[in-house]
Design a protein around this motif. Structure first.
Motif, PDB file in Angstrom:
ATOM      1  N   PHE A 122       0.823  -1.211   0.000  1.00 30.71           N
ATOM      2  CA  PHE A 122       0.000   0.000   0.000  1.00 30.71           C
ATOM      3  C   PHE A 122       0.855   1.258   0.000  1.00 30.71           C
ATOM      4  O   PHE A 122       0.720   2.123  -0.849  1.00 30.71           O
ATOM      5  N   TYR A 128       0.849  -5.195   7.012  1.00 32.51           N
ATOM      6  CA  TYR A 128      -0.439  -5.855   7.236  1.00 32.51           C
ATOM      7  C   TYR A 128      -0.246  -6.845   8.384  1.00 32.51           C
ATOM      8  O   TYR A 128       0.446  -7.853   8.237  1.00 32.51           O
ATOM      9  N   ARG A 140     -14.190  -2.416   5.463  1.00 35.19           N
ATOM     10  CA  ARG A 140     -13.683  -1.071   5.209  1.00 35.19           C
ATOM     11  C   ARG A 140     -14.836  -0.075   5.256  1.00 35.19           C
ATOM     12  O   ARG A 140     -15.999  -0.449   5.137  1.00 35.19           O
ATOM     13  N   TYR A 163      -0.792   3.655   9.612  1.00 37.26           N
ATOM     14  CA  TYR A 163      -0.449   4.503   8.475  1.00 37.26           C
ATOM     15  C   TYR A 163       0.898   5.187   8.715  1.00 37.26           C
ATOM     16  O   TYR A 163       1.035   5.986   9.644  1.00 37.26           O
ATOM     17  N   GLY A 169      -7.469   6.807   2.681  1.00 40.18           N
ATOM     18  CA  GLY A 169      -7.607   5.446   3.183  1.00 40.18           C
ATOM     19  C   GLY A 169      -9.017   5.135   3.613  1.00 40.18           C
ATOM     20  O   GLY A 169      -9.763   6.024   4.019  1.00 40.18           O
ATOM     21  N   TRP A 171      -9.713   2.390   5.823  1.00 43.39           N
ATOM     22  CA  TRP A 171      -9.740   1.501   6.972  1.00 43.39           C
ATOM     23  C   TRP A 171     -10.436   2.180   8.147  1.00 43.39           C
ATOM     24  O   TRP A 171     -10.554   3.406   8.208  1.00 43.39           O
TER      25      TRP A 171
END
Length: 213
Positions: A122, A128, A140, A163, A169, A171
């Motif tokens: 990403f 992750y 999400r 992040y 984003g 999330w």
């Protein structure tokens, strides 16, 4: 396991799940460090694959892989990084609703979980992290944010992520940390690398720090 040629000197190895990918990644690193893989340059894990680049003879490696004994990743293997977190994210209540708990319970559940970096992607420094039981997977956001602050601790599906930079984003944001996830002057630049164990430690909202050990 299936090995797919990628160009003249790389293989993409498909595995049945993330645990198998992490175990193969660790075994490939061990063999490369021992000088058993020749001029391999990069070994890059993903959710269910491992890319091996710089292979002198991809066909030979593809034939050998199924014969390897690949031990599962030991729970205690790998370095541990501790990330102090303020669990005050804007999506805390939404995550609590998905989990069927009170918002105040989210920090204890999350910080009480043993995490490991399965793979990175990403953005530079974005790992992750796996470890949460399947029942704690969350979707999400229906509408991604145009800017997620640096250091945001977030959930999506079965993964936790932090992040490393401010970026768009989608999330679910549950907290923040002041730990530096990506520093080009550091070796390695990424604080979270595949195989690293991660502990989250709840902090009071006004507290801030980050460490590795």
């Amino acid at each position: 396991m299936r090995a797919i040629p990628v160009g003249d000197h790389a293989l993409l190895v498909e595995l049945p799940d993330g645990d198998a990918a992490l175990a193969l990644h660790a075994e490939l690193l061990r063999r490369r460090d021992a000088g058993a893989l020749g001029p391999v340059t990069d070994i890059v894990p993903a959710a269910r694959t491992v890319l091996v680049d710089g292979v002198a003879d991809p066909a030979r490696l593809a034939a050998a892989l199924p014969t390897w004994e690949i031990p599962p990743t030991a729970p205690e293997a790998g370095d541990t990084v501790t990330l102090p977190v303020r669990y005050t994210g804007p999506d805390l209540a939404e995550v609590a609703r998905h989990w069927g708990v009170k918002p105040d319970d989210v920090a204890g559940i999350h910080a009480g979980t043993a995490f490991r970096v399965a793979f990175c992607g990403f953005a530079p420094g974005f790992g992750y992290l796996t470890g949460l039981p399947e029942r704690y997977a969350v979707p999400r956001r229906a509408t991604p944010r145009t800017r997620v602050p640096v250091g945001s601790v977030a959930l999506a599906g079965p993964y936790t992520g932090v992040y490393p930079h401010a970026s768009p984003g989608g999330w679910q944001l549950i907290g923040t940390t002041d730990a530096v996830l990506w520093d080009p002057e550091r070796a390695p630049a990424a604080l979270l690398t595949p195989g690293t164990r991660v502990r989250f430690v709840p902090l009071a909202p006004e507290a801030a720090s980050g460490s590795a050990g």
